[in-house]
Enzyme design. Sequence first.
Site, mmCIF file in Angstrom:
data_model
loop_
_atom_site.group_PDB
_atom_site.id
_atom_site.type_symbol
_atom_site.label_atom_id
_atom_site.label_comp_id
_atom_site.label_asym_id
_atom_site.label_seq_id
_atom_site.Cartn_x
_atom_site.Cartn_y
_atom_site.Cartn_z
ATOM 1 N N GLU A 145 -5.372 1.190 42.764
ATOM 2 C CA GLU A 145 -6.412 0.300 42.232
ATOM 3 C C GLU A 145 -5.825 -0.741 41.286
ATOM 4 O O GLU A 145 -6.524 -1.631 40.811
ATOM 5 C CB GLU A 145 -7.495 1.108 41.516
ATOM 6 C CG GLU A 145 -8.324 1.993 42.443
ATOM 7 C CD GLU A 145 -8.905 1.226 43.625
ATOM 8 O OE1 GLU A 145 -9.635 0.247 43.394
ATOM 9 O OE2 GLU A 145 -8.626 1.603 44.777
ATOM 10 N N ARG A 156 12.998 -21.936 47.192
ATOM 11 C CA ARG A 156 13.083 -23.222 47.886
ATOM 12 C C ARG A 156 13.366 -24.373 46.926
ATOM 13 O O ARG A 156 13.915 -25.395 47.330
ATOM 14 C CB ARG A 156 11.778 -23.532 48.633
ATOM 15 C CG ARG A 156 11.458 -22.569 49.749
ATOM 16 C CD ARG A 156 10.168 -22.926 50.459
ATOM 17 N NE ARG A 156 10.331 -24.079 51.328
ATOM 18 C CZ ARG A 156 10.051 -25.320 51.034
ATOM 19 N NH1 ARG A 156 9.523 -25.617 49.873
ATOM 20 N NH2 ARG A 156 10.254 -26.287 51.889
ATOM 21 N N ASP A 165 7.354 -32.908 51.274
ATOM 22 C CA ASP A 165 6.512 -31.761 51.641
ATOM 23 C C ASP A 165 5.071 -31.911 51.171
ATOM 24 O O ASP A 165 4.791 -32.575 50.191
ATOM 25 C CB ASP A 165 7.039 -30.472 50.995
ATOM 26 C CG ASP A 165 8.083 -29.793 51.851
ATOM 27 O OD1 ASP A 165 8.503 -30.390 52.846
ATOM 28 O OD2 ASP A 165 8.459 -28.674 51.501
HETATM 29 C C1 JD8 Z 1 -1.606 -6.276 43.300
HETATM 30 C C2 JD8 Z 1 -3.216 -3.090 43.876
HETATM 31 C C3 JD8 Z 1 -5.057 -3.593 45.459
HETATM 32 C C4 JD8 Z 1 -6.574 -4.688 43.843
HETATM 33 C C5 JD8 Z 1 -8.696 -2.987 44.664
HETATM 34 C C6 JD8 Z 1 -7.287 -1.923 46.253
HETATM 35 C C7 JD8 Z 1 -2.032 -10.667 44.146
HETATM 36 N N1 JD8 Z 1 -3.906 -12.400 45.712
HETATM 37 C C8 JD8 Z 1 -3.925 -11.044 45.695
HETATM 38 N N2 JD8 Z 1 -4.804 -10.298 46.353
HETATM 39 N N3 JD8 Z 1 -4.562 -9.011 46.126
HETATM 40 C C9 JD8 Z 1 -3.515 -8.898 45.273
HETATM 41 C C10 JD8 Z 1 -3.056 -7.601 44.747
HETATM 42 C C11 JD8 Z 1 -3.779 -6.440 45.088
HETATM 43 C C12 JD8 Z 1 -3.404 -5.222 44.525
HETATM 44 C C13 JD8 Z 1 -2.332 -5.132 43.627
HETATM 45 C C14 JD8 Z 1 -1.979 -7.502 43.857
HETATM 46 C C15 JD8 Z 1 -2.236 -3.779 43.236
HETATM 47 N N4 JD8 Z 1 -3.934 -3.960 44.642
HETATM 48 C C16 JD8 Z 1 -6.318 -3.433 44.608
HETATM 49 C C17 JD8 Z 1 -7.868 -4.635 43.042
HETATM 50 C C18 JD8 Z 1 -9.023 -4.239 43.896
HETATM 51 N N5 JD8 Z 1 -7.488 -3.115 45.455
HETATM 52 C C19 JD8 Z 1 -3.096 -10.185 44.980
HETATM 53 N N6 JD8 Z 1 -1.186 -11.034 43.489
#
Ligand code: JD8
Length: 224
Positions: A113, A151, A166
């Site tokens: 989470e 990059r 770019d």
């Molecule tokens: C880190 C856990 C999943 C997040 C519940 C299960 C970035 N742009 C992005 N989208 N998602 C992430 C991201 C998701 C992550 C973690 C980054 C660690 N989760 C969790 C909260 C809700 N799920 C990200 N940068």
Amino acid sequence: MRIDVLTIFPGILGEPLRESLLGRAIEQGVVDVRLHDIRAFATDRHHQVDDEAYGGGPGMVMKPEPVFAAVESLGEGERRTILLSPAGRRLDQDLVRELAAERWLVLVCGRYEGVDERVVKGLPAEEVSIGDYVLSGGEVPALVVVEAVTRLLPGVIGREESHQQDSFGHDGLLDHPHYTRPAEFRGMSVPEILLSGDHAAIERWRRDAALEKTRSNRPDLLEP
Ligand code: JD8
């Protein structure tokens, strides 16, 4: 530049880092990317890196101790520590340029989470998000940061892959459309002007086409 990536899944980053432009930059020593397995810093018998959430509810939370231990194993020095998180500052090319100007980055990847909030407060770490969609962890976002930053490092992009023009370069427009041979493909022709050899006219066409593409696909980029 040195980039340390802390994760419980180093395997997600291993192969992508060895390929293509990124692989070449690492081989040439332009960027020194080091992967660290956070689980190796868990001191209990089962190398546990997650635990139940205080306050209850489903899902597990990444424990702070192994993350702190992993970061502290890197030693001291001037650096920016970034936690990839959907709650973070949105990554854009301005932030990429900012990060590319640093000597040392530490990227912390959460799972489950998310990571115990004391990682943000205590390391401390800046939270960065790669966009408004849900992923399962910070590994792919960390790879995005490494690639976008690398990059921009001197010597990474040659003449072939010039990034002066770019999309999201300093002019803030999308790139113009590109064409290669054949001149006609399935009834679709390459714009005549591109075959004319008139370089000034081609420049004007590309500028107009970039503006039109931006108006059509990303009008938000044209707003003041
Ligand atoms: C880190 C856990 C999943 C997040 C519940 C299960 C970035 N742009 C992005 N989208 N998602 C992430 C991201 C998701 C992550 C973690 C980054 C660690 N989760 C969790 C909260 C809700 N799920 C990200 N940068």
